[in-house]
Design an enzyme around this catalytic site. Structure first.
Site, PDB file in Angstrom:
ATOM      1  N   ASP A  26     -20.714  19.387 -89.573  1.00 51.09           N
ATOM      2  CA  ASP A  26     -21.134  19.593 -88.191  1.00 51.09           C
ATOM      3  C   ASP A  26     -21.365  18.265 -87.454  1.00 51.09           C
ATOM      4  O   ASP A  26     -20.975  18.118 -86.300  1.00 51.09           O
ATOM      5  CB  ASP A  26     -22.402  20.461 -88.146  1.00 51.09           C
ATOM      6  CG  ASP A  26     -22.144  21.856 -88.717  1.00 51.09           C
ATOM      7  OD1 ASP A  26     -21.012  22.337 -88.583  1.00 51.09           O
ATOM      8  OD2 ASP A  26     -23.071  22.452 -89.296  1.00 51.09           O
ATOM      9  N   HIS A  70     -15.521  17.618-103.844  1.00 52.06           N
ATOM     10  CA  HIS A  70     -16.945  17.464-104.100  1.00 52.06           C
ATOM     11  C   HIS A  70     -17.672  16.627-103.057  1.00 52.06           C
ATOM     12  O   HIS A  70     -18.791  16.946-102.676  1.00 52.06           O
ATOM     13  CB  HIS A  70     -17.116  16.820-105.474  1.00 52.06           C
ATOM     14  CG  HIS A  70     -18.527  16.643-105.910  1.00 52.06           C
ATOM     15  ND1 HIS A  70     -19.414  17.694-106.009  1.00 52.06           N
ATOM     16  CD2 HIS A  70     -19.227  15.545-106.285  1.00 52.06           C
ATOM     17  CE1 HIS A  70     -20.589  17.240-106.426  1.00 52.06           C
ATOM     18  NE2 HIS A  70     -20.499  15.930-106.579  1.00 52.06           N
ATOM     19  N   ARG A 117     -16.949   7.421-104.958  1.00 50.40           N
ATOM     20  CA  ARG A 117     -18.385   7.303-105.207  1.00 50.40           C
ATOM     21  C   ARG A 117     -18.687   7.442-106.683  1.00 50.40           C
ATOM     22  O   ARG A 117     -18.079   8.257-107.378  1.00 50.40           O
ATOM     23  CB  ARG A 117     -19.122   8.394-104.438  1.00 50.40           C
ATOM     24  CG  ARG A 117     -20.593   8.462-104.745  1.00 50.40           C
ATOM     25  CD  ARG A 117     -21.334   9.424-103.860  1.00 50.40           C
ATOM     26  NE  ARG A 117     -21.073  10.832-104.135  1.00 50.40           N
ATOM     27  CZ  ARG A 117     -21.582  11.503-105.179  1.00 50.40           C
ATOM     28  NH1 ARG A 117     -22.339  10.887-106.064  1.00 50.40           N
ATOM     29  NH2 ARG A 117     -21.308  12.780-105.331  1.00 50.40           N
ATOM     30  N   PHE A 175     -24.090   7.738-116.913  1.00 51.26           N
ATOM     31  CA  PHE A 175     -23.195   8.424-115.995  1.00 51.26           C
ATOM     32  C   PHE A 175     -21.901   7.616-115.928  1.00 51.26           C
ATOM     33  O   PHE A 175     -21.838   6.480-116.397  1.00 51.26           O
ATOM     34  CB  PHE A 175     -23.842   8.504-114.603  1.00 51.26           C
ATOM     35  CG  PHE A 175     -24.189   9.896-114.163  1.00 51.26           C
ATOM     36  CD1 PHE A 175     -24.936  10.738-114.958  1.00 51.26           C
ATOM     37  CD2 PHE A 175     -23.777  10.361-112.920  1.00 51.26           C
ATOM     38  CE1 PHE A 175     -25.271  12.018-114.530  1.00 51.26           C
ATOM     39  CE2 PHE A 175     -24.102  11.636-112.486  1.00 51.26           C
ATOM     40  CZ  PHE A 175     -24.847  12.466-113.289  1.00 51.26           C
ATOM     41  N   GLY A 194     -31.956  13.406 -94.165  1.00 54.38           N
ATOM     42  CA  GLY A 194     -32.675  13.778 -92.953  1.00 54.38           C
ATOM     43  C   GLY A 194     -34.174  13.849 -93.210  1.00 54.38           C
ATOM     44  O   GLY A 194     -34.978  13.342 -92.429  1.00 54.38           O
ATOM     45  N   LEU A 250     -20.307  23.411-109.459  1.00 52.78           N
ATOM     46  CA  LEU A 250     -20.345  22.108-110.110  1.00 52.78           C
ATOM     47  C   LEU A 250     -20.957  22.169-111.515  1.00 52.78           C
ATOM     48  O   LEU A 250     -21.924  22.866-111.745  1.00 52.78           O
ATOM     49  CB  LEU A 250     -21.174  21.148-109.242  1.00 52.78           C
ATOM     50  CG  LEU A 250     -21.463  19.766-109.809  1.00 52.78           C
ATOM     51  CD1 LEU A 250     -20.180  18.951-109.901  1.00 52.78           C
ATOM     52  CD2 LEU A 250     -22.470  19.035-108.945  1.00 52.78           C
ATOM     53  N   SER A 310     -25.061   9.248-104.760  1.00 57.44           N
ATOM     54  CA  SER A 310     -25.244   9.943-103.487  1.00 57.44           C
ATOM     55  C   SER A 310     -26.722  10.169-103.211  1.00 57.44           C
ATOM     56  O   SER A 310     -27.195   9.955-102.100  1.00 57.44           O
ATOM     57  CB  SER A 310     -24.493  11.266-103.467  1.00 57.44           C
ATOM     58  OG  SER A 310     -24.937  12.093-104.504  1.00 57.44           O
ATOM     59  N   GLN A 370     -13.706  12.862-102.697  1.00 54.65           N
ATOM     60  CA  GLN A 370     -13.852  12.869-104.145  1.00 54.65           C
ATOM     61  C   GLN A 370     -13.633  14.264-104.720  1.00 54.65           C
ATOM     62  O   GLN A 370     -14.220  15.228-104.244  1.00 54.65           O
ATOM     63  CB  GLN A 370     -15.258  12.411-104.527  1.00 54.65           C
ATOM     64  CG  GLN A 370     -15.499  12.442-106.024  1.00 54.65           C
ATOM     65  CD  GLN A 370     -16.725  11.633-106.394  1.00 54.65           C
ATOM     66  OE1 GLN A 370     -17.848  12.089-106.303  1.00 54.65           O
ATOM     67  NE2 GLN A 370     -16.493  10.394-106.791  1.00 54.65           N
ATOM     68  N   THR A 427     -22.443  19.194-113.864  1.00 58.50           N
ATOM     69  CA  THR A 427     -22.773  17.785-113.696  1.00 58.50           C
ATOM     70  C   THR A 427     -22.043  16.852-114.664  1.00 58.50           C
ATOM     71  O   THR A 427     -21.770  17.197-115.805  1.00 58.50           O
ATOM     72  CB  THR A 427     -24.289  17.545-113.833  1.00 58.50           C
ATOM     73  OG1 THR A 427     -24.537  16.149-113.774  1.00 58.50           O
ATOM     74  CG2 THR A 427     -24.820  18.073-115.152  1.00 58.50           C
ATOM     75  N   GLU A 428     -21.782  15.641-114.145  1.00 63.14           N
ATOM     76  CA  GLU A 428     -21.261  14.556-114.972  1.00 63.14           C
ATOM     77  C   GLU A 428     -22.253  14.215-116.089  1.00 63.14           C
ATOM     78  O   GLU A 428     -21.891  13.669-117.118  1.00 63.14           O
ATOM     79  CB  GLU A 428     -21.082  13.337-114.056  1.00 63.14           C
ATOM     80  CG  GLU A 428     -20.412  12.155-114.674  1.00 63.14           C
ATOM     81  CD  GLU A 428     -19.996  11.161-113.578  1.00 63.14           C
ATOM     82  OE1 GLU A 428     -19.297  11.586-112.640  1.00 63.14           O
ATOM     83  OE2 GLU A 428     -20.385   9.999-113.668  1.00 63.14           O
ATOM     84  N   ARG A 485     -14.911   8.888-111.415  1.00 66.38           N
ATOM     85  CA  ARG A 485     -14.556  10.291-111.218  1.00 66.38           C
ATOM     86  C   ARG A 485     -13.098  10.457-110.785  1.00 66.38           C
ATOM     87  O   ARG A 485     -12.418  11.403-111.191  1.00 66.38           O
ATOM     88  CB  ARG A 485     -15.459  10.910-110.162  1.00 66.38           C
ATOM     89  CG  ARG A 485     -16.820  11.212-110.714  1.00 66.38           C
ATOM     90  CD  ARG A 485     -17.713  11.825-109.660  1.00 66.38           C
ATOM     91  NE  ARG A 485     -19.010  12.131-110.256  1.00 66.38           N
ATOM     92  CZ  ARG A 485     -20.069  12.527-109.567  1.00 66.38           C
ATOM     93  NH1 ARG A 485     -19.982  12.661-108.257  1.00 66.38           N
ATOM     94  NH2 ARG A 485     -21.205  12.778-110.172  1.00 66.38           N
ATOM     95  N   HIS A 487     -14.384  16.237-107.909  1.00 61.04           N
ATOM     96  CA  HIS A 487     -15.232  16.135-109.103  1.00 61.04           C
ATOM     97  C   HIS A 487     -14.460  16.697-110.281  1.00 61.04           C
ATOM     98  O   HIS A 487     -13.879  17.780-110.184  1.00 61.04           O
ATOM     99  CB  HIS A 487     -16.534  16.904-108.894  1.00 61.04           C
ATOM    100  CG  HIS A 487     -17.585  16.543-109.894  1.00 61.04           C
ATOM    101  ND1 HIS A 487     -17.490  16.877-111.228  1.00 61.04           N
ATOM    102  CD2 HIS A 487     -18.742  15.847-109.751  1.00 61.04           C
ATOM    103  CE1 HIS A 487     -18.558  16.412-111.864  1.00 61.04           C
ATOM    104  NE2 HIS A 487     -19.337  15.786-110.996  1.00 61.04           N
TER     105      HIS A 487
END
Lengths: 236, 115, 590
Positions: free
Chosen positions: C224, C356, C401, C121, C20, C255, C406, C243, C257-258, C289, C245
């Site tokens: 929303d 996730h 993903r 990653f 946004g 979370l 993302s 997904q 992180t990967e 993932r 995670h």
């Protein structure tokens, strides 16, 4: 008995003529919950209880509040850190107007943040790739860019309480120094000129409440000291 | 930038620097005084006025007087801007303070060089 | 006339997260009258929680790196239902978008030569899967999302974007032709409801992980935008694709992180075995993932889980040493100490696959224009409606993903939507105004809550919904369980329609916001459930015991859920990238 006594600040401008403290009994089932979990349990008892929350892991900065007298983030503050004699008192961040219950109007806090021009300024033409920055130059931003704007620091600062419209406050000054310290920013002189009056920076009295409460372990007082050094070097 | 016209140097940086420089002067003056009194346990009027008859001591003392005036002005101005939120009250207090500091400063100079 | 106050903008962007804010920045720079409407102050949006980084072939770690390799990984990672024209656009435009972020001031970590630091990653390869592990994820320590979101917010301040902070969008307003011409929104602080008129309405409302009981998502991730679009009758794409995670902290769901595994961490079972070597001999802990999450669940189901209940595994990081942890993963050290009571420099972190990311969403083209399907099965643009970020399904992520994609999705497609809207506004857009009854129908829902006089409590219904989703639509799925789940959701829908909002006050009424959010959770949950039940195959994150194999004959397709009929149809996947050869579906191994 694992019922926790929670005393919480309540104020709904539509129905209350004055704020008051409301007592809750919360069954924690003996777990060492986070304060935010306790607020959620209280909201199940009274859906009208208003507080902000989002990430619930200490990175969004929504749920700064005053817990047993000390500012912090409810979501990463375990009961074992704050509760004494099975009693927890929750109040909104001090020094800002209360909208409702734990929700404060952060307008003046954001205004001070905006005042320091919290964005990189560099009018030289950008290269086709990224601007280069050595790891040593980048290291200077550590301890500065991590600020989450939760306002725990500024609302624990007496200087900010007295002059919130003139003293930038620890959060804004930390961000100010984040850009002053960035090797890619070229507006250093303008930034410093804007800060040399007796209030913006110099109202800091080194009380260091900001350092004591910062949930991210940052040190605004040090950043303010660095700004003073830069001002001095620039003007003498 | 926050504008102001009643602060000592009109600039936070110069006020801040002045506050520190004056503090150093006052510290040195205090240390000197304490040491002088310690080394002269049987101090009498003649020794004391002899000290203040020397030009270097008068300059040193004048420096300390000016420092205390500046230090007080900067410090008390800050206190008034912190706690006195009514402009009328604040300007009134500031006027009284500056007047008092001025009177003490002139009186001090008169004592040093008078007679 | 309606007694609602109205606000008019060229473009209204609903959602103040990464996509946004990126869209808003583009529009603000062009001088269009733009507003960002966000239910939280923008830097509290969930983008702030992203940790590991933004994957992009900027050729820093490897000067030979090529966006086509990244595109190949993305398409393969998505199990071949990612649209290849969209993946091509994202991966080729990516470097531009990342360099722009850097120029805006994002404090990326650096290599010694001064370029942006990139880490390995999951699912990353060189040379189309032939050249071994790549390191393609640009990082600001393990706080990349925070750094990115703050940078975007700061640059919006610089460009004087209008912000409606702590405003909640209730529903879309459609005119008589079915064009979207704005929305109904509520100022949370005062409770005032207004009609926002706009020539372009951008849904950048993020994900909806809160449909599950256990999720890495923020409490505000209630889908929303998805709810608004579904209630407006628009279809949703690939909603079965959620997904999980691999590394959510056991118990807390936060979370990890990967990037931990990218920096050299790995998963172990109760015997201390590095079990991913068995499931993915080449990529090991850096497989996709979905693959890693399933392998973890297999270990747990086969009795090799850790802890008293044997219901989690461990992520081992201590061998990396305190210096690497402090430098590259400082946030993870903090989080594990807070939520797992573990110092990763000494002990492994207990982790479990946790909901996730929503791969599905509002179907759009690469310009962010929302799409519906006409009766003949042809794509049709929805006038006035745009979507980007997690709420949209472009689709670059397909059925799964890749880590780091993302954040790239947010900035590339936020920017693309902004640029397209700017162009469209310059050419001139005229839609029919909404009529009184159009506005009224968008007001129906909030009016219903405001007039509720009794019924079940909102938090209890929400918890029930989350537990249905968790139990019937988790990592592994099967027919019988899902049929039950769909039935329970249908029944729950009726109960939510009669639920009770006790607090009717106006000043910062968070109970009302939570009521409105519950409706959206319901919409998302039902779309997910029906799509999951109908897709009779296993692909990417959608894994079924009863249909364990991928079925390219029948299901090399997007699913399209139609809310009015609750039907699931199919939509063709794009296999026609513009500048590269099509990546044909292959067996997916790591």
């Amino acid at each position: 008995m694992s019922n926790l006594q929670v005393s919480v600040y309540r104020y709904n401008p539509e129905t209350d003529s004055a704020p008051y403290m409301q007592e809750f009994q919360v069954d924690t089932k003996g777990r060492d919950l986070m304060v935010l979990d306790v607020l959620h349990l209280m909201k199940e008892q009274d859906s009208g209880l208003a507080f902000r929350r989002s990430c619930r892991e200490g990175v969004c900065g929504s749920d700064g509040m005053n817990m047993n007298g000390k500012n912090g983030l409810a979501c990463i503050t375990p009961l074992s850190d704050v509760v004494k004699n099975n009693k927890l008192t929750l109040r909104p961040l001090p020094g800002l107007p209360v909208i409702r219950d734990m929700v404060v109007d952060m307008g003046i806090f954001y205004k001070q943040y905006e005042r320091i021009q919290p964005y990189l300024q560099n009018e030289t033409p950008a290269p086709a790739i990224e601007r280069l920055q050595s790891p040593e130059e980048r290291d200077k931003l550590d301890g500065l860019y991590e600020c989450i704007l939760c306002a725990c620091c500024s609302t624990s600062c007496p200087s900010f309480w007295w002059n919130p419209d003139k003293f930038v406050g620890p959060a804004g000054l930390l961000q100010s120094y984040r850009f002053l310290a960035d090797s890619r920013d070229t507006a250093t002189r303008e930034r410093l000129t804007d800060l040399e009056d007796p209030f913006s920076v110099f109202r800091c009295r080194g009380i260091m409440n900001c350092v004591a409460v910062c949930p991210k372990g940052l040190n605004p007082t040090r950043a303010i000291g660095k700004i003073r050094e830069m001002l001095l070097a620039d003007a003498t | 930038m926050v504008t102001n016209i009643t602060s000592f140097g009109r600039s936070g940086l110069s006020d801040w620097l002045m506050q520190r420089v004056s503090a150093v002067v006052l510290a040195v003056y205090t240390v000197f005084m304490v040491a002088y009194l310690l080394f002269n346990p049987d101090l009498d009027y003649y020794t004391w006025s002899g000290l203040f008859n020397q030009t270097w001591m008068r300059i040193f003392s004048l420096l300390a007087f000016i420092s205390i005036a500046a230090h007080a002005w900067i410090g008390l101005w800050t206190v008034t801007t912190d706690y006195l939120k009514s402009t009328r009250l604040r300007v009134g207090a500031q006027t009284l303070i500056i007047l008092a500091i001025f009177v003490y400063l002139v009186w001090g100079i008169q004592i040093l060089w008078g007679a | 006339m309606s007694n609602l106050r109205s606000l008019t903008f060229d473009a209204i962007i609903i959602g103040g997260g990464g996509s946004g804010l990126r869209a808003a920045l583009e529009l603000a720079k062009s001088g269009k009258k733009t507003a960002v409407l966000s239910k939280v102050f923008p830097t509290r949006s969930h983008t702030v929680s992203a940790q590991g980084g933004i994957t992009c072939a900027i050729a820093s770690a490897d000067p030979q790196d090529d966006w086509r390799w990244h595109m190949y990984d993305t398409v393969k990672g998505g199990d071949y239902i990612a649209d290849q024209d969209a993946a091509e656009y994202m991966c080729s435009e990516g470097p531009k978008a990342v360099f722009e972020l850097e120029h805006m001031g994002l404090p990326f970590s650096r290599f010694d030569n001064g370029r942006i630091y990139q880490r390995p990653f999951g699912g990353q390869s060189k040379n189309f899967g032939e050249g071994g592990q790549a390191a393609r994820t640009c990082a600001a320590a393990d706080r990349t999302g925070h750094a990115l979101l703050h940078t975007l917010y700061q640059n919006n301040l610089k460009n004087n974007t209008t912000f409606l902070n702590e405003w909640y969008a209730v529903d879309l307003v459609k005119n008589a032709n079915g064009d979207v011409v704005g929305c109904i929104a509520m100022c949370i602080e005062t409770g005032e409801v207004v009609h926002v008129k706009s020539k372009a309405t951008v849904l950048a409302t993020g994900g909806a992980g809160r449909i599950y009981a256990s999720t890495t998502n923020a409490l505000i991730n209630t889908g929303d935008g998805i709810g608004m679009a579904l209630r407006a009758g628009f279809p949703m794409q690939d909603m079965e694709m959620w997904q999980f995670h691999p590394t959510g902290i056991y118990g807390a769901g936060t979370l990890v992180t990967e990037g931990c595994r990218g920096e050299g961490g790995y998963l172990i079972n109760k015997d201390g075995e590095r079990f991913m070597e068995r499931y993915a001999p080449n990529a090991k802990d850096l497989a996709g993932r979905d693959v890693v999450a399933r392998s973890m669940v297999m270990e747990i189901l086969e009795g090799r889980g850790c802890g008293e209940k044997g219901d989690h595994v461990f992520l081992k990081l201590d061998h990396l040493g305190e210096e690497v942890l402090g430098k590259r993963l400082p946030g993870i050290v903090e989080l594990s100490k807070t939520f797992a009571h573990v110092d990763p420099a000494k002990d492994p972190i207990p982790v479990v696959p946790t909901c996730h990311y929503m791969m599905g969403g509002i179907p759009t083209n690469v310009h962010g224009q929302a799409i519906l399907q006409d009766e003949d099965g042809n794509d049709q643009i929805i006038n006035g409606l745009f979507a980007c970020g997690e709420a949209a399904c472009v689709s670059v992520h397909g059925a799964n993903r890749l880590g780091g994609n993302s954040l790239l999705d947010l900035v590339v497609f936020g920017r693309a939507a902004g640029m397209f809207i700017e162009g469209a506004l310059n050419e001139g857009i005229e839609y029919l105004d909404a009529s009184e009854s159009d506005i009224e129908s968008a007001m129906k829902r909030i009016t219903r809550w405001n007039e509720s006089e009794g019924g079940e409590s909102i938090p209890e219904l929400k918890a029930e919904l989350q537990s249905i989703m968790q139990n019937s639509f988790g990592v592994f799925r099967e027919e019988k369980n899902m049929v039950e789940g769909v039935q329970k959701l249908a029944e729950l829908r009726g109960r939510i329609a009669n639920a009770y909002l006790p607090d009717k006050s106006n000043a910062f009424n968070t109970a009302r916001v939570e009521a409105l959010e519950l409706d959206n959770l319901m919409e998302v949950a039902e779309a997910t459930a029906i799509a999951a039940l109908e897709r009779k195959e296993s692909r990417g994150a959608h894994s079924r015991y009863d249909y364990p194999d991928r079925d390219d004959v029948n299901w090399l397709k997007h699913s399209l859920y139609f809310p009015l009929t609750k039907e699931l149809k199919q939509r063709d996947v794009n296999f026609k990238p513009k500048t590269v050869d099509t990546f044909e579906p292959k067996v997916r191994t790591y």
